[in-house]
Design an enzyme around this catalytic site. Structure first.
Site, short mmCIF file in Angstrom:
data_model
loop_
_atom_site.label_atom_id
_atom_site.label_comp_id
_atom_site.label_asym_id
_atom_site.label_seq_id
_atom_site.Cartn_x
_atom_site.Cartn_y
_atom_site.Cartn_z
N GLU A 91 3.95 -9.53 -0.32
CA GLU A 91 3.67 -10.13 0.99
C GLU A 91 2.28 -10.76 1.03
O GLU A 91 1.37 -10.26 0.35
CB GLU A 91 3.82 -9.08 2.10
CG GLU A 91 2.87 -7.90 1.99
CD GLU A 91 3.10 -6.87 3.09
OE1 GLU A 91 4.16 -6.22 3.07
OE2 GLU A 91 2.21 -6.75 3.95
N ARG B 11 4.61 0.62 2.52
CA ARG B 11 3.97 -0.46 1.76
C ARG B 11 4.99 -1.07 0.82
O ARG B 11 5.87 -0.37 0.31
CB ARG B 11 2.84 0.09 0.87
CG ARG B 11 1.49 0.19 1.51
CD ARG B 11 0.88 -1.19 1.83
NE ARG B 11 -0.43 -1.03 2.43
CZ ARG B 11 -0.65 -0.77 3.72
NH1 ARG B 11 0.34 -0.65 4.57
NH2 ARG B 11 -1.89 -0.64 4.16
N HIS C 147 5.32 -7.04 8.64
CA HIS C 147 4.28 -6.00 8.62
C HIS C 147 3.64 -5.82 10.00
O HIS C 147 2.44 -6.04 10.18
CB HIS C 147 3.23 -6.33 7.56
CG HIS C 147 2.52 -5.12 7.02
ND1 HIS C 147 2.11 -5.00 5.72
CD2 HIS C 147 2.15 -3.97 7.64
CE1 HIS C 147 1.51 -3.83 5.56
NE2 HIS C 147 1.53 -3.18 6.70
C1 GLV Z 1 -0.82 -0.92 7.94
O1 GLV Z 1 -0.01 -1.20 7.13
C2 GLV Z 1 -1.80 0.10 7.77
O2 GLV Z 1 -1.92 0.63 6.66
O3 GLV Z 1 -2.50 0.38 8.75
#
Ligand code: GLV
Ligand code: GLV
Length: 326
Positions: free
Chosen positions: A268, A239, A286
Site C-alpha cells: 500500500e 498490517r 487503511h
Molecule cells: C495504523 O495502522 C496504526 O498503526 O495506527
C-alpha cells in the site's frame, strides 16, 4: 531559536498551531508522499519529525540526517521505523498506542460484517440498477451471530474486538504469542487460547490484529488459508505483509474461503490489481482508526510525544532506549 521540525504529512491545523508554539515547523500540508530522498532533503536541519507510516525511518535516512533527535509516529504500529537503528543513532521514537483501540475494534467489526453480509458488493449491484434481478439467494452469506470468531493477535485491540462479540453471542478463540491472564480472557468474552491451526480450522470468522514484523510476515499464507472453512471470512485490520496477498487472491478465486475484508495491503498504497477483479473481497484504504475523535487524539498524542522528547523529557510513548545524548 526554536528547534526545527518536519511534519511529513498534512495534519489538523490546531495541532500544527500547537507544534508552532514549540518549534519552527515545516509542514507538508500539500500531503505528497515523500520518496526516501525527498524525506532526507526535508529532514535536513531538523531536530524532530512527526511522521506517518508512509515515511520509512531506517539506517540510510538516519545516517543522512545526523541532527535528527526524535521521530514521532502518528500510528500505533511502527514497522516503518527501524528501532534498533534509532537506538544506534541515539534518535528517540514514539508511537500512539491506546487512543485508537476502541475505534479500530469498531472498524474491525464493521469490515467483518460488511464482508460476511456482502454489503459493498450488494451496493454496487444496486447502484448499477440491477435490483429487478433479485433472487432468493442474492447476496446470502454466513451469519455473525452465534458463530465462532477467531482473533489472531490478542493485544488491546484484539481484546476490544472480543468484548464486542458478547452481543453477537459468539464463541471467541484466540491465538497470541502468549496466553492472556485468566481475568483478561474472561473480560474478552471468555476467549479461549488455541493454536493458530485450531483457530483457522474452527473459526467462522478470522480477524487479524497483530503487529507486523519479520516474525509475523505471512502469518496467513496458502497453507493457513487451506485450513480455513470454505464458508469462513478473513478480515485484516493489522498490517499488509501479515497476509500473503497473492495466496489470498488465489484462495478467494478458488473459493478456498468465502470472502475477505482488507484494510491493509502488502504494497500500500499500491494494490495488487487482481483484488479489483474479485467480488468476494471488501477493500478499504487503511482507515480503521479514522474517526474524528481518534484521529485528533492520535495527532495530539504524536505532537505531545515530540514536544516532550525535544524539550528533554521522556516521551510518554517511547519506543527506543532513554536517555540519549544531550
Ligand atoms: C495504523 O495502522 C496504526 O498503526 O495506527
Ligand atoms: C498513512 O498514514 C500514510 O502516511 O500512508
Amino acid at each position: 531559536m526554536k528547534p526545527g521540525i518536519l511534519v511529513a504529512r498534512a495534519i489538523f491545523p490546531d495541532v500544527l498551531r500547537k507544534l508552532s508554539e514549540h518549534f519552527e515547523v515545516e509542514s507538508n500540508q500539500q500531503d505528497d508522499i515523500f520518496s526516501q530522498e525527498q524525506l532526507i532533503a526535508h529532514l535536513r536541519g531538523k531536530q524532530g519529525a512527526l511522521i506517518t507510516m508512509s515515511a520509512h525511518i531506517n539506517e540510510h535516512v538516519l545516517a543522512a540526517v545526523p541532527g535528527l533527535r526524535m521521530v514521532a509516529n502518528m500510528a500505533v504500529g511502527y514497522d516503518n521505523i527501524d528501532i534498533a537503528a534509532c537506538n544506534r543513532f541515539q534518535v528517540l521514537a514514539s508511537n500512539t498506542p491506546d487512543v485508537l483501540n476502541e475505534t479500530t475494534a469498531d472498524f474491525g467489526w464493521a469490515l467483518m460484517m460488511a464482508t460476511a453480509r456482502r454489503i459493498t458488493e450488494a451496493e454496487h449491484w444496486l447502484r448499477a440498477g440491477k435490483w429487478t434481478k433479485w433472487r432468493y439467494d442474492s447476496f446470502i452469506g454466513p451469519d455473525l451471530h452465534g458463530s465462532t470468531l477467531g482473533i489472531i493477535g490478542m493485544g488491546r485491540i484484539g481484546q476490544a474486538i472480543a468484548r464486542r462479540a458478547t452481543g453477537f453471542n459468539m464463541q471467541v478463540l484466540y491465538h497470541n504469542r502468549s496466553r492472556l491472564a485468566p481475568e483478561l480472557e474472561l473480560a474478552a468474552n471468555h476467549a479461549q487460547f488455541v493454536s493458530k491451526e485450531q483457530l483457522l480450522r474452527e473459526s467462522d470468522h478470522v480477524i487479524l490484529v497483530l503487529p507486523y514484523s519479520a516474525a509475523t510476515h505471512h502469518t496467513i499464507a496458502a497453507a493457513e488459508l487451506a485450513l480455513m472453512k470454505p464458508t469462513a471470512t478473513l478480515t485484516n485490520v493489522a498490517r499488509g505483509g501479515i497476509v500473503d496477498d497473492q495466496a489470498l487472491i488465489q484462495a478467494l478465486r478458488n473459493k478456498t474461503i468465502a470472502a475477505a475484508g482488507l484494510d491493509v495491503f502488502e504494497n500500500e498504497p499500491a494494490l495488487h490489481p487482481d483484488f479489483l477483479g474479485l467480488t468476494n473481497v471488501v477493500l478499504t484504504p487503511h482507515i480503521a482508526s479514522a474517526s474524528e475523535k481518534t484521529r485528533r487524539a492520535m495527532a495530539n498524542c504524536a505532537a505531545d510525544n515530540l514536544i516532550a522528547g525535544l524539550s528533554g523529557q521522556r516521551p510518554p510513548n517511547l519506543l527506543t532506549s532513554y536517555p540519549v545524548r544531550a
